[in-house]
Design an enzyme around this catalytic site. Sequence first.
Site, PDB file in Angstrom:
ATOM      1  N   ASP A 169      -1.880   2.527   3.986  1.00 12.42           N
ATOM      2  CA  ASP A 169      -0.453   2.629   3.738  1.00 12.42           C
ATOM      3  C   ASP A 169      -0.123   4.115   3.532  1.00 12.42           C
ATOM      4  O   ASP A 169       0.052   4.848   4.504  1.00 12.42           O
ATOM      5  CB  ASP A 169      -0.165   1.753   2.503  1.00 12.42           C
ATOM      6  CG  ASP A 169       1.300   1.599   2.195  1.00 12.42           C
ATOM      7  OD1 ASP A 169       2.111   1.677   3.111  1.00 12.42           O
ATOM      8  OD2 ASP A 169       1.633   1.388   1.008  1.00 12.42           O
ATOM      9  N   ARG A 203      -4.004 -14.167  -0.366  1.00  5.36           N
ATOM     10  CA  ARG A 203      -5.139 -13.529   0.314  1.00  5.36           C
ATOM     11  C   ARG A 203      -5.805 -14.497   1.277  1.00  5.36           C
ATOM     12  O   ARG A 203      -6.391 -14.105   2.273  1.00  5.36           O
ATOM     13  CB  ARG A 203      -6.207 -13.089  -0.698  1.00  5.36           C
ATOM     14  CG  ARG A 203      -5.776 -11.964  -1.607  1.00  5.36           C
ATOM     15  CD  ARG A 203      -6.996 -11.455  -2.388  1.00  5.36           C
ATOM     16  NE  ARG A 203      -6.629 -10.600  -3.509  1.00  5.36           N
ATOM     17  CZ  ARG A 203      -6.386  -9.294  -3.426  1.00  5.36           C
ATOM     18  NH1 ARG A 203      -6.456  -8.679  -2.261  1.00  5.36           N
ATOM     19  NH2 ARG A 203      -6.074  -8.596  -4.485  1.00  5.36           N
ATOM     20  N   LYS A 212      -0.189   1.245   8.571  1.00  2.00           N
ATOM     21  CA  LYS A 212       1.255   1.475   8.593  1.00  2.00           C
ATOM     22  C   LYS A 212       1.492   2.986   8.682  1.00  2.00           C
ATOM     23  O   LYS A 212       1.711   3.637   7.656  1.00  2.00           O
ATOM     24  CB  LYS A 212       1.884   0.931   7.296  1.00  2.00           C
ATOM     25  CG  LYS A 212       1.882  -0.572   7.198  1.00  2.00           C
ATOM     26  CD  LYS A 212       2.869  -1.064   6.143  1.00  2.00           C
ATOM     27  CE  LYS A 212       2.179  -1.408   4.854  1.00  2.00           C
ATOM     28  NZ  LYS A 212       3.025  -2.125   3.873  1.00  2.00           N
ATOM     29  N   LYS A 252     -10.185  -5.875  -3.212  1.00  2.00           N
ATOM     30  CA  LYS A 252     -10.689  -7.140  -2.728  1.00  2.00           C
ATOM     31  C   LYS A 252     -10.234  -7.384  -1.303  1.00  2.00           C
ATOM     32  O   LYS A 252     -10.792  -8.209  -0.599  1.00  2.00           O
ATOM     33  CB  LYS A 252     -10.168  -8.291  -3.613  1.00  2.00           C
ATOM     34  CG  LYS A 252     -10.484  -8.105  -5.079  1.00  2.00           C
ATOM     35  CD  LYS A 252      -9.643  -9.112  -5.921  1.00  2.00           C
ATOM     36  CE  LYS A 252      -9.968  -8.879  -7.396  1.00  2.00           C
ATOM     37  NZ  LYS A 252      -8.891  -9.326  -8.262  1.00  2.00           N
ATOM     38  N   GLY A 253      -9.169  -6.690  -0.927  1.00  2.00           N
ATOM     39  CA  GLY A 253      -8.508  -6.960   0.345  1.00  2.00           C
ATOM     40  C   GLY A 253      -9.388  -6.886   1.578  1.00  2.00           C
ATOM     41  O   GLY A 253      -9.196  -7.621   2.533  1.00  2.00           O
ATOM     42  N   ASP A 280      -2.852  -9.244  -0.438  1.00  2.00           N
ATOM     43  CA  ASP A 280      -2.169 -10.050  -1.444  1.00  2.00           C
ATOM     44  C   ASP A 280      -0.768  -9.548  -1.759  1.00  2.00           C
ATOM     45  O   ASP A 280      -0.408  -8.405  -1.477  1.00  2.00           O
ATOM     46  CB  ASP A 280      -2.965 -10.027  -2.754  1.00  2.00           C
ATOM     47  CG  ASP A 280      -2.870  -8.668  -3.448  1.00  2.00           C
ATOM     48  OD1 ASP A 280      -3.276  -7.661  -2.825  1.00  2.00           O
ATOM     49  OD2 ASP A 280      -2.381  -8.612  -4.588  1.00  2.00           O
ATOM     50  N   GLU A 325     -11.467  -1.240   5.215  1.00  2.00           N
ATOM     51  CA  GLU A 325     -10.243  -1.465   4.428  1.00  2.00           C
ATOM     52  C   GLU A 325      -9.389  -2.552   5.064  1.00  2.00           C
ATOM     53  O   GLU A 325      -9.469  -2.789   6.269  1.00  2.00           O
ATOM     54  CB  GLU A 325      -9.415  -0.173   4.407  1.00  2.00           C
ATOM     55  CG  GLU A 325      -9.532   0.638   3.130  1.00  2.00           C
ATOM     56  CD  GLU A 325      -8.686   0.093   1.985  1.00  2.00           C
ATOM     57  OE1 GLU A 325      -8.427  -1.130   1.940  1.00  2.00           O
ATOM     58  OE2 GLU A 325      -8.304   0.874   1.111  1.00  2.00           O
ATOM     59  N   ASP A 326      -8.558  -3.176   4.247  1.00  2.00           N
ATOM     60  CA  ASP A 326      -7.600  -4.143   4.783  1.00  2.00           C
ATOM     61  C   ASP A 326      -6.429  -3.432   5.456  1.00  2.00           C
ATOM     62  O   ASP A 326      -6.020  -3.770   6.560  1.00  2.00           O
ATOM     63  CB  ASP A 326      -7.105  -5.100   3.685  1.00  2.00           C
ATOM     64  CG  ASP A 326      -6.632  -4.378   2.418  1.00  2.00           C
ATOM     65  OD1 ASP A 326      -6.679  -3.130   2.364  1.00  2.00           O
ATOM     66  OD2 ASP A 326      -6.218  -5.076   1.478  1.00  2.00           O
ATOM     67  N   VAL A 352       2.947  -6.985   4.075  1.00  2.00           N
ATOM     68  CA  VAL A 352       2.230  -8.096   4.706  1.00  2.00           C
ATOM     69  C   VAL A 352       1.207  -8.727   3.766  1.00  2.00           C
ATOM     70  O   VAL A 352       0.701  -8.076   2.856  1.00  2.00           O
ATOM     71  CB  VAL A 352       1.541  -7.642   6.016  1.00  2.00           C
ATOM     72  CG1 VAL A 352       2.567  -7.316   7.088  1.00  2.00           C
ATOM     73  CG2 VAL A 352       0.616  -6.453   5.778  1.00  2.00           C
TER      74      VAL A 352
END
Length: 169
Positions: free
Chosen positions: A95, A157, A123, A35-36, A151, A91-92, A145
């Site tokens: 990582d 969010r 990141k 959902k990000g 989230d 994408e949010d 974050v």
Amino acid sequence: MLIPEEEAAKRIEEIGKQISEDYAGRQVHLICILKGGVFFMCELAKRITVPVSIDFMSVSSYGDGTSSSGIVKIVKDLDEPIEGKDVIIVEDIIDSGRTLYYLADILRKRRPRSLKFCTLLDKPERRVKDVKVDYTGYEIPDEFVVGYGLDYAQKYRNLPYIGVVEGVE
Ligand code: IMP
Ligand code: MG
């Protein structure tokens, strides 16, 4: 606070402009990773001046905590085929890179005309899988974050800025 709302808006406008130039005379098919990615994709799509279509996909690689389970599975697949389309995955955050690595693999088999990756945050220190990202909003340090779609156990969010959660391992 790590990235204020106004700053994020400016950066997203720049990325939208860049995408519009790179895809001049073509159409882009944005795939939002739920959902990000949804907050970022909405803002980004509005800043792109070539024709845009959108679709959504949901994969899970994380539980409710803050570290990767290492398992990535498709929870919701795309509604439409991507064959022959110029696709950008939105994408949010990237990582470990596992999510994108896995997605790239499945989506390439569906023969899009092109496949690129766009993320609001990255990141790089945490990377486990080598993935090439085409558009990045910000490279950030290894901190957890939230906000702008991101989230912590499904909360925060809706914060309009990017904030750091303190005391998270
Ligand atoms: P990756 O597969 O390890 O690259 O994980 C990417 C996904 O992990 C993102 O789509 C987020 O949902 C989640 N994630 C990674 N870091 C953070 C963070 O700092 N805050 C919130 N979610 C995160
Ligand atoms: Mg996510």
